[in-house]
Design a protein around this motif. Sequence first.
Motif, PDB file in Angstrom:
ATOM      1  N   UNK A  24       1.010  -1.153   0.118  1.00  0.00           N
ATOM      2  CA  UNK A  24      -0.070   0.201  -0.176  1.00  0.00           C
ATOM      3  C   UNK A  24       0.835   1.186   0.024  1.00  0.00           C
ATOM      4  N   UNK A  25       1.842   1.254   0.806  1.00  0.00           N
ATOM      5  CA  UNK A  25       2.586   2.416   1.114  1.00  0.00           C
ATOM      6  C   UNK A  25       3.359   2.505  -0.233  1.00  0.00           C
ATOM      7  N   UNK A  26       4.040   1.459  -0.618  1.00  0.00           N
ATOM      8  CA  UNK A  26       4.998   1.582  -1.902  1.00  0.00           C
ATOM      9  C   UNK A  26       4.144   2.269  -2.926  1.00  0.00           C
ATOM     10  N   UNK A  27       2.859   1.906  -3.331  1.00  0.00           N
ATOM     11  CA  UNK A  27       2.158   2.479  -4.239  1.00  0.00           C
ATOM     12  C   UNK A  27       1.872   3.980  -4.083  1.00  0.00           C
ATOM     13  N   UNK A  28       1.623   4.330  -2.691  1.00  0.00           N
ATOM     14  CA  UNK A  28       1.338   5.795  -2.337  1.00  0.00           C
ATOM     15  C   UNK A  28       2.766   6.368  -2.768  1.00  0.00           C
ATOM     16  N   UNK A  29       3.744   5.919  -2.216  1.00  0.00           N
ATOM     17  CA  UNK A  29       4.927   6.633  -2.555  1.00  0.00           C
ATOM     18  C   UNK A  29       5.351   6.681  -3.967  1.00  0.00           C
ATOM     19  N   UNK A  30       4.907   5.944  -4.949  1.00  0.00           N
ATOM     20  CA  UNK A  30       5.314   5.951  -6.327  1.00  0.00           C
ATOM     21  C   UNK A  30       4.507   6.942  -6.924  1.00  0.00           C
ATOM     22  N   UNK A  31       3.025   6.914  -6.551  1.00  0.00           N
ATOM     23  CA  UNK A  31       2.430   8.028  -7.069  1.00  0.00           C
ATOM     24  C   UNK A  31       2.842   9.442  -6.763  1.00  0.00           C
ATOM     25  N   UNK A  32       3.104   9.621  -5.445  1.00  0.00           N
ATOM     26  CA  UNK A  32       3.398  11.074  -5.029  1.00  0.00           C
ATOM     27  C   UNK A  32       4.841  11.301  -5.647  1.00  0.00           C
ATOM     28  N   UNK A  33       5.676  10.548  -6.016  1.00  0.00           N
ATOM     29  CA  UNK A  33       6.890  10.689  -6.539  1.00  0.00           C
ATOM     30  C   UNK A  33       6.401  10.898  -8.136  1.00  0.00           C
ATOM     31  N   UNK A  34       5.751  10.517  -8.694  1.00  0.00           N
ATOM     32  CA  UNK A  34       5.357  10.782 -10.065  1.00  0.00           C
ATOM     33  C   UNK A  34       5.032  12.325 -10.247  1.00  0.00           C
ATOM     34  N   UNK A  35       4.066  12.502  -9.251  1.00  0.00           N
ATOM     35  CA  UNK A  35       3.681  14.043  -9.120  1.00  0.00           C
ATOM     36  C   UNK A  35       4.630  15.125  -8.997  1.00  0.00           C
ATOM     37  N   UNK A  36       5.651  14.753  -8.362  1.00  0.00           N
ATOM     38  CA  UNK A  36       6.904  15.690  -8.367  1.00  0.00           C
ATOM     39  C   UNK A  36       7.485  15.439  -9.372  1.00  0.00           C
ATOM     40  N   UNK A  37       7.730  14.254 -10.217  1.00  0.00           N
ATOM     41  CA  UNK A  37       8.556  14.368 -11.201  1.00  0.00           C
ATOM     42  C   UNK A  37       7.845  14.934 -12.606  1.00  0.00           C
ATOM     43  N   UNK A  38       6.554  14.793 -12.405  1.00  0.00           N
ATOM     44  CA  UNK A  38       5.720  15.568 -13.525  1.00  0.00           C
ATOM     45  C   UNK A  38       6.163  17.007 -13.264  1.00  0.00           C
ATOM     46  N   UNK A  39       6.149  17.686 -12.043  1.00  0.00           N
ATOM     47  CA  UNK A  39       6.438  19.351 -12.011  1.00  0.00           C
ATOM     48  C   UNK A  39       7.853  19.702 -12.493  1.00  0.00           C
ATOM     49  N   UNK A  40       8.728  18.535 -12.193  1.00  0.00           N
ATOM     50  CA  UNK A  40      10.035  18.716 -12.813  1.00  0.00           C
ATOM     51  C   UNK A  40      10.019  18.531 -14.430  1.00  0.00           C
ATOM     52  N   UNK A  41       9.434  17.597 -14.924  1.00  0.00           N
ATOM     53  CA  UNK A  41       9.350  17.574 -16.476  1.00  0.00           C
ATOM     54  C   UNK A  41       8.694  18.870 -17.018  1.00  0.00           C
ATOM     55  N   UNK A  42       7.684  19.264 -16.279  1.00  0.00           N
ATOM     56  CA  UNK A  42       6.887  20.340 -16.745  1.00  0.00           C
ATOM     57  C   UNK A  42       7.714  21.655 -17.048  1.00  0.00           C
TER      58      UNK A  42
END
Length: 188
Positions: A24-42
């Motif tokens: 559960x926590x791993x999926x949560x962390x992966x999703x949250x990391x993806x949003x931070x990564x999105x900000x960097x890519x944008x």
Amino acid sequence: MSHAFLRGDVRADLASRDEVVALLVDDHQRAQHAFHQFDRLWAQRDAAACEALVRRTCALISLHATLEEELFYPAVRRCPATGPTEHRLIHEAEVEHLVVRILMSQLRRMTADDPQFVPLVGVLGRYVEHHVKDIEHGLLPQLTHSSGMDWSSLSTAWRRRRGELEQQWRDELQAPARPSPSSQDRPH
């Protein structure tokens, strides 16, 4: 108390609990990391990578939400230690899942040049962040100390169903970080 000093069935149940919580926590962390990564890519103006990341993130969130809805929430509801607060958190999470699915449906139909794309990604990220807080700080602390959860059955079902869902969402979960040559010709 160390897991080593417990009876075999109790030790197995604790290991199953730890596994489910970690997944559960791993999926949560992966999703949250993806949003931070999105900000960097944008910020780098990499629209194609942003679109691919959003596709992968939506697939991960869909997979995770399905596991929660089909397996985790029913198991929590069956647990004798589940009280009114936990029931409310589950109901809220189910409503959040509905809203998240609507947001993801919109995002899947958009390209990065749509003026609503980035705001929708931001709203989706805030929903995910709120959901993570409710699950990790509201539900899990109560449940991880409860002997009423059948962690072993949940763990087994979780692994089986996750494998099925990963196969179902395989293409989206592995969306390329860069567009294929044919999609590079698409105007942005």
